[in-house]
Design a protein around this motif. Structure first.
Motif, PDB file in Angstrom:
ATOM      1  N   PHE B  21       5.520  25.730 -61.208  1.00  0.00           N
ATOM      2  CA  PHE B  21       5.094  25.584 -59.823  1.00  0.00           C
ATOM      3  C   PHE B  21       6.203  24.965 -58.978  1.00  0.00           C
ATOM      4  O   PHE B  21       6.483  25.410 -57.856  1.00  0.00           O
ATOM      5  CB  PHE B  21       3.831  24.729 -59.735  1.00  0.00           C
ATOM      6  CG  PHE B  21       3.277  24.644 -58.340  1.00  0.00           C
ATOM      7  CD1 PHE B  21       2.664  25.758 -57.760  1.00  0.00           C
ATOM      8  CD2 PHE B  21       3.417  23.493 -57.588  1.00  0.00           C
ATOM      9  CE1 PHE B  21       2.179  25.705 -56.466  1.00  0.00           C
ATOM     10  CE2 PHE B  21       2.937  23.430 -56.286  1.00  0.00           C
ATOM     11  CZ  PHE B  21       2.312  24.543 -55.727  1.00  0.00           C
ATOM     12  N   LEU B  22       6.855  23.972 -59.520  1.00  0.00           N
ATOM     13  CA  LEU B  22       7.961  23.328 -58.808  1.00  0.00           C
ATOM     14  C   LEU B  22       9.060  24.336 -58.500  1.00  0.00           C
ATOM     15  O   LEU B  22       9.559  24.424 -57.375  1.00  0.00           O
ATOM     16  CB  LEU B  22       8.543  22.185 -59.642  1.00  0.00           C
ATOM     17  CG  LEU B  22       7.828  20.851 -59.525  1.00  0.00           C
ATOM     18  CD1 LEU B  22       8.485  19.837 -60.443  1.00  0.00           C
ATOM     19  CD2 LEU B  22       7.881  20.360 -58.079  1.00  0.00           C
ATOM     20  N   VAL B  23       9.403  25.112 -59.525  1.00  0.00           N
ATOM     21  CA  VAL B  23      10.463  26.104 -59.361  1.00  0.00           C
ATOM     22  C   VAL B  23      10.089  27.100 -58.267  1.00  0.00           C
ATOM     23  O   VAL B  23      10.880  27.416 -57.378  1.00  0.00           O
ATOM     24  CB  VAL B  23      10.689  26.856 -60.690  1.00  0.00           C
ATOM     25  CG1 VAL B  23      11.550  28.076 -60.476  1.00  0.00           C
ATOM     26  CG2 VAL B  23      11.301  25.937 -61.715  1.00  0.00           C
ATOM     27  N   MET B  26      10.147  25.480 -54.808  1.00  0.00           N
ATOM     28  CA  MET B  26      11.484  25.091 -54.402  1.00  0.00           C
ATOM     29  C   MET B  26      12.197  26.267 -53.738  1.00  0.00           C
ATOM     30  O   MET B  26      12.800  26.131 -52.678  1.00  0.00           O
ATOM     31  CB  MET B  26      12.269  24.635 -55.616  1.00  0.00           C
ATOM     32  CG  MET B  26      13.233  23.538 -55.329  1.00  0.00           C
ATOM     33  SD  MET B  26      13.455  22.482 -56.757  1.00  0.00           S
ATOM     34  CE  MET B  26      13.809  23.624 -58.055  1.00  0.00           C
ATOM     35  N   LEU B  27      12.083  27.404 -54.357  1.00  0.00           N
ATOM     36  CA  LEU B  27      12.774  28.578 -53.807  1.00  0.00           C
ATOM     37  C   LEU B  27      12.116  29.049 -52.508  1.00  0.00           C
ATOM     38  O   LEU B  27      12.769  29.574 -51.624  1.00  0.00           O
ATOM     39  CB  LEU B  27      12.786  29.699 -54.847  1.00  0.00           C
ATOM     40  CG  LEU B  27      13.767  29.413 -55.968  1.00  0.00           C
ATOM     41  CD1 LEU B  27      13.505  30.297 -57.154  1.00  0.00           C
ATOM     42  CD2 LEU B  27      15.190  29.614 -55.475  1.00  0.00           C
ATOM     43  N   TYR B  28      10.830  28.818 -52.421  1.00  0.00           N
ATOM     44  CA  TYR B  28      10.092  29.189 -51.229  1.00  0.00           C
ATOM     45  C   TYR B  28      10.587  28.389 -50.034  1.00  0.00           C
ATOM     46  O   TYR B  28      10.628  28.860 -48.898  1.00  0.00           O
ATOM     47  CB  TYR B  28       8.607  28.908 -51.481  1.00  0.00           C
ATOM     48  CG  TYR B  28       7.669  29.434 -50.430  1.00  0.00           C
ATOM     49  CD1 TYR B  28       7.269  30.779 -50.453  1.00  0.00           C
ATOM     50  CD2 TYR B  28       7.174  28.609 -49.431  1.00  0.00           C
ATOM     51  CE1 TYR B  28       6.400  31.268 -49.509  1.00  0.00           C
ATOM     52  CE2 TYR B  28       6.298  29.087 -48.486  1.00  0.00           C
ATOM     53  CZ  TYR B  28       5.915  30.419 -48.516  1.00  0.00           C
ATOM     54  OH  TYR B  28       5.049  30.907 -47.590  1.00  0.00           O
ATOM     55  N   PRO B  60       0.038  33.139 -48.411  1.00  0.00           N
ATOM     56  CA  PRO B  60       0.264  31.710 -48.675  1.00  0.00           C
ATOM     57  C   PRO B  60       0.949  31.477 -50.016  1.00  0.00           C
ATOM     58  O   PRO B  60       0.827  32.307 -50.936  1.00  0.00           O
ATOM     59  CB  PRO B  60      -1.145  31.103 -48.679  1.00  0.00           C
ATOM     60  CG  PRO B  60      -2.053  32.143 -48.157  1.00  0.00           C
ATOM     61  CD  PRO B  60      -1.388  33.461 -48.229  1.00  0.00           C
ATOM     62  N   LEU B  61       1.594  30.359 -50.128  1.00  0.00           N
ATOM     63  CA  LEU B  61       2.382  30.015 -51.322  1.00  0.00           C
ATOM     64  C   LEU B  61       1.540  30.052 -52.596  1.00  0.00           C
ATOM     65  O   LEU B  61       1.935  30.632 -53.604  1.00  0.00           O
ATOM     66  CB  LEU B  61       2.989  28.624 -51.136  1.00  0.00           C
ATOM     67  CG  LEU B  61       3.739  28.049 -52.319  1.00  0.00           C
ATOM     68  CD1 LEU B  61       4.999  28.846 -52.580  1.00  0.00           C
ATOM     69  CD2 LEU B  61       4.089  26.593 -52.084  1.00  0.00           C
ATOM     70  N   LEU B  62       0.339  29.429 -52.519  1.00  0.00           N
ATOM     71  CA  LEU B  62      -0.480  29.335 -53.729  1.00  0.00           C
ATOM     72  C   LEU B  62      -0.896  30.707 -54.241  1.00  0.00           C
ATOM     73  O   LEU B  62      -0.898  30.965 -55.437  1.00  0.00           O
ATOM     74  CB  LEU B  62      -1.720  28.485 -53.452  1.00  0.00           C
ATOM     75  CG  LEU B  62      -1.534  26.990 -53.689  1.00  0.00           C
ATOM     76  CD1 LEU B  62      -2.800  26.233 -53.343  1.00  0.00           C
ATOM     77  CD2 LEU B  62      -1.138  26.722 -55.140  1.00  0.00           C
ATOM     78  N   VAL B  63      -1.232  31.590 -53.297  1.00  0.00           N
ATOM     79  CA  VAL B  63      -1.638  32.941 -53.690  1.00  0.00           C
ATOM     80  C   VAL B  63      -0.474  33.652 -54.367  1.00  0.00           C
ATOM     81  O   VAL B  63      -0.616  34.276 -55.423  1.00  0.00           O
ATOM     82  CB  VAL B  63      -2.113  33.738 -52.450  1.00  0.00           C
ATOM     83  CG1 VAL B  63      -2.490  35.165 -52.859  1.00  0.00           C
ATOM     84  CG2 VAL B  63      -3.274  33.039 -51.779  1.00  0.00           C
ATOM     85  N   GLN B  64       0.700  33.494 -53.758  1.00  0.00           N
ATOM     86  CA  GLN B  64       1.883  34.130 -54.352  1.00  0.00           C
ATOM     87  C   GLN B  64       2.157  33.596 -55.747  1.00  0.00           C
ATOM     88  O   GLN B  64       2.477  34.327 -56.681  1.00  0.00           O
ATOM     89  CB  GLN B  64       3.112  33.852 -53.475  1.00  0.00           C
ATOM     90  CG  GLN B  64       3.146  34.682 -52.209  1.00  0.00           C
ATOM     91  CD  GLN B  64       4.476  34.500 -51.506  1.00  0.00           C
ATOM     92  OE1 GLN B  64       5.536  34.546 -52.121  1.00  0.00           O
ATOM     93  NE2 GLN B  64       4.424  34.294 -50.195  1.00  0.00           N
ATOM     94  N   TYR B  65       2.012  32.258 -55.879  1.00  0.00           N
ATOM     95  CA  TYR B  65       2.267  31.627 -57.178  1.00  0.00           C
ATOM     96  C   TYR B  65       1.290  32.135 -58.231  1.00  0.00           C
ATOM     97  O   TYR B  65       1.689  32.509 -59.343  1.00  0.00           O
ATOM     98  CB  TYR B  65       2.166  30.112 -57.051  1.00  0.00           C
ATOM     99  CG  TYR B  65       2.220  29.393 -58.373  1.00  0.00           C
ATOM    100  CD1 TYR B  65       3.420  29.322 -59.085  1.00  0.00           C
ATOM    101  CD2 TYR B  65       1.088  28.812 -58.935  1.00  0.00           C
ATOM    102  CE1 TYR B  65       3.484  28.680 -60.298  1.00  0.00           C
ATOM    103  CE2 TYR B  65       1.140  28.169 -60.158  1.00  0.00           C
ATOM    104  CZ  TYR B  65       2.344  28.099 -60.824  1.00  0.00           C
ATOM    105  OH  TYR B  65       2.399  27.476 -62.037  1.00  0.00           O
ATOM    106  N   ALA B  66      -0.003  32.186 -57.833  1.00  0.00           N
ATOM    107  CA  ALA B  66      -1.026  32.608 -58.787  1.00  0.00           C
ATOM    108  C   ALA B  66      -0.755  34.038 -59.250  1.00  0.00           C
ATOM    109  O   ALA B  66      -0.830  34.351 -60.442  1.00  0.00           O
ATOM    110  CB  ALA B  66      -2.406  32.498 -58.147  1.00  0.00           C
TER     111      ALA B  66
END
Lengths: 326, 313
Positions: B21-23, B26-28, B60-66
């Motif tokens: 998640f951090l990685v 960070m790039l985002y 959103p970031l979380l959606v992209q991450y998931a």
């Protein structure tokens, strides 16, 4: 019976230190006979352990100079090569150390560590293991089979010291050097360990060199005693000589410093001052700065050994003076 | 022992999610946008929006991450490289073996050299051998690897022509990069082994071992080395991920298409998905090495096994 086993002759051990030498042991001579329990008593830093370690050449830093002779069965161990000594260590002379936890390797089972020495005698793994169980029973190890498979940290202090003893008597040595074997243990365990040592002597006629600062222990088990002060044996004799008829001022003071049974005697007597650190070569008695009977001669001349009886001797100017006056 | 391993694995998985998640975030947060870079200056701004939607970068970031994580976990899909327009995994699957081969060989050679040297240094403390070894290895370590790499190339590839300059086809190509890597890491392992062995040599149980009548060789191997190995092994496992990142420069110089090379190119080109995948893989490797070292530690040191599991009976 009184066959000579170990004889130290004018043993001196000097440590190389910054700017010179530290005389840890000076001119020590004594004899241990077969089947005898010989105690060396003295306060911390007086060179007791140094003697023990130098007999088997086990001093850790290898920066010491050993002079004199260490006769074992008539042969001078000081002249032995490292290879020859390896055959003496563990097989002829066993050694028990002060702290039984530090002295066992934490990553091997205790049984393996005991068997390890035995396997040097070319006996098979199974035989060695069976013998381990047998010795564990000899040293009164509870639950011998299970304990042999335990690691050192799983055992109590007393059990660890039993392991240590088992390890060192496994090859039935003629001499057992016990360097403060009970210092780290409580009193009940101490008594048991002493019993094991005594039994060993009675059964196998093993001589024991017992190093301690505990006079109570000496009185209980020892046959002969050497009292050490600042690297020198100031007085030696049978246990009766030393306790009933102490001659050297230091021994006398030590006897007074022993706790008695009565409360009425008040505070324990202590000896003023501390042991000198002997980095420079000097003449005179080493006890001179703390001795209540100090005389002029003590500061300039080494005291000679005076013989009281065949077994009892001490080093002091005082008695000689007194004797001359009488 | 089983509980111990399960516990370690569980911790590893949690750690993995945190790091990933951090990685990702960070790039985002990094300035710049892959779409702008991909399209070039000639494409109009309103058209870019279409591309962003196509790649899902507007969500959103979380959606992209998931989505990113589910794709990786369930489909082994790391996304698409913006730069090369191909599957990230197909880029990586060529790079990973090359990098691993390099690092593992380097590590093995380095340990095989350093452990005996360190042990000898400890045993012959303050001798000429000890001083020469420790100081030489220190000097060698102080040399920056990019300079050493160039020097080695100059001598062995250009002047002597014994070895090829760059490439990755035959074993000959690996000699110089591995030498560079080994020299860089030698001193620390020698010093570690030496200090460990010195500590163990001072232990009372070594005196006990001698008192038992064991010869020098047996004492050194069975009691000193065995006990020093505990720390050395842990260090070895922990150094593996470091080696991979340490190889970035060396791979670049020798033109070896390993992970390091790929990663540095992707960072420059803001190829998000590739960078993320690279970092994630290094993280996974780090965590695996961590778990492995914990397990090996448990095997080597019975005290740890007991304190974690309450003993295996």
């Amino acid at each position: 019976m009184s066959e000579e086993l170990l004889a130290l002759n004018k043993l001196s051990v000097d440590y190389k230190v910054k700017g010179g030498y530290l005389s840890a042991v000076n001119n020590v001579s004594f004899t241990i006979n077969k089947g005898e329990i010989f105690a060396i008593v003295g306060e911390s830093g007086c060179g007791k352990s140094t003697i023990a370690h130098s007999i088997l050449r086990l001093l850790p830093e290898h920066n010491e100079i050993i002079k004199g002779n260490i006769f074992f069965n008539g042969e001078d161990l000081n002249e032995y090569s490292e290879k020859q000594l390896e055959r003496i260590r563990g097989r002829e002379i066993g050694m028990i150390f002060q702290n039984p936890l530090d002295s066992l390797n934490p990553v091997y089972t205790t049984g393996f560590q005991v068997a390890e020495g035995m396997m040097l005698d070319n006996i098979s793994r199974e035989d060695a293991w069976n013998r381990v169980i047998q010795i564990y029973n000899d040293v009164k190890m509870p639950d011998a089979e299970k304990r042999a498979k335990s690691f050192p940290h799983e055992l109590s202090g007393g059990m660890r010291q039993r392991v240590m003893i088992a390890m060192m008597i496994a090859r039935t040595p003629q001499l057992l050097i016990a360097d403060e074997p009970t210092t780290a243990l409580d009193v009940t365990i101490e008594a048991q360990i002493l019993n094991i040592i005594k039994t060993l002597r009675d059964e196998f006629n093993t001589a024991v060199m017992l190093i301690t600062h505990n006079f109570g222990l000496v009185a209980e088990v020892a046959d002969k005693v050497a009292v050490m002060y600042a690297g020198e044996v100031v007085e030696q004799g049978t246990v009766f000589d030393i306790f009933d008829n102490p001659k050297h001022p230091y021994t006398k003071l030590l006897m007074k410093a022993l706790p008695r049974r009565t409360k009425s005697e008040g505070r324990l007597q202590t000896i003023d001052g501390s042991v000198p650190r002997l980095t420079e070569i000097r003449n005179g008695c080493r006890f001179e700065n703390r001795c209540p009977y100090v005389m002029e001669i003590c500061k300039s001349k080494d005291p000679d050994r005076r013989i009281v009886t065949e077994s009892h001797s001490f080093c002091c100017h005082l008695e000689g003076e007194v004797r001359n006056n009488e | 022992m089983r509980n111990y391993i399960i516990k370690r694995l569980g911790m590893g998985v949690v750690l993995l999610f945190c790091v990933s998640f951090l990685v990702f975030s960070m790039l985002y947060l990094m300035p710049g946008d892959p779409v702008t870079l991909m399209a070039g200056p000639l494409v109009k701004a309103e058209n870019l929006e279409g591309l962003r939607i196509e790649y899902g970068l507007d969500r959103p970031l979380l959606v992209q991450y998931a989505e990113w994580m589910t794709n990786i976990i369930f489909h082994g899909n790391f996304g698409i490289s913006y730069k090369y327009r191909i599957d990230v995994w197909s880029l990586l699957k060529n790079c990973i073996p090359i990098s691993l081969r390099l690092t593992v060989t380097t590590m093995l050679i380095s340990e095989a050299l350093a452990i005996p040297l360190g042990l000898l240094c400890a045993y012959k403390k303050n001798s000429l051998f000890d001083r020469v070894t420790v100081n030489t290895s220190l000097v060698l370590t102080a040399i920056p690897s990019f300079w050493l790499a160039v020097l080695l190339m100059l001598v062995f590839a250009i002047k002597l022509k014994w070895l090829p300059l760059s490439g990755y086809e035959s074993w000959k190509n690996y000699v110089l990069p591995i030498t560079t890597g080994v020299i860089g890491g030698l001193a620390s392992t020698i010093r570690l082994t030496k200090s460990e062995a010195l500590d163990v040599l001072c232990e009372k149980f070594v005196t006990t071992a001698y008192a038992k009548g064991l010869d020098n060789n047996t004492v050194l191997k069975r009691h000193v080395l065995r006990n020093s190995l505990i720390v050395i092994t842990v260090n070895m496992f922990m150094s593996l991920p470091w080696l991979i990142s340490g190889y970035i420069v060396i791979e670049k110089i020798f033109g070896i298409p390993g992970m390091g090379n790929l990663m540095i190119n992707s960072i420059i080109q803001q190829d998000f998905n590739v960078v993320q995948a690279c970092i994630l893989i290094i993280t996974v490797l780090t965590i695996i090495c961590n778990i492995l070292s914990d397990i090996v530690l448990g095997i080597l040191d019975p005290r740890i096994r007991i304190s974690v599991t309450g003993g295996d009976k």
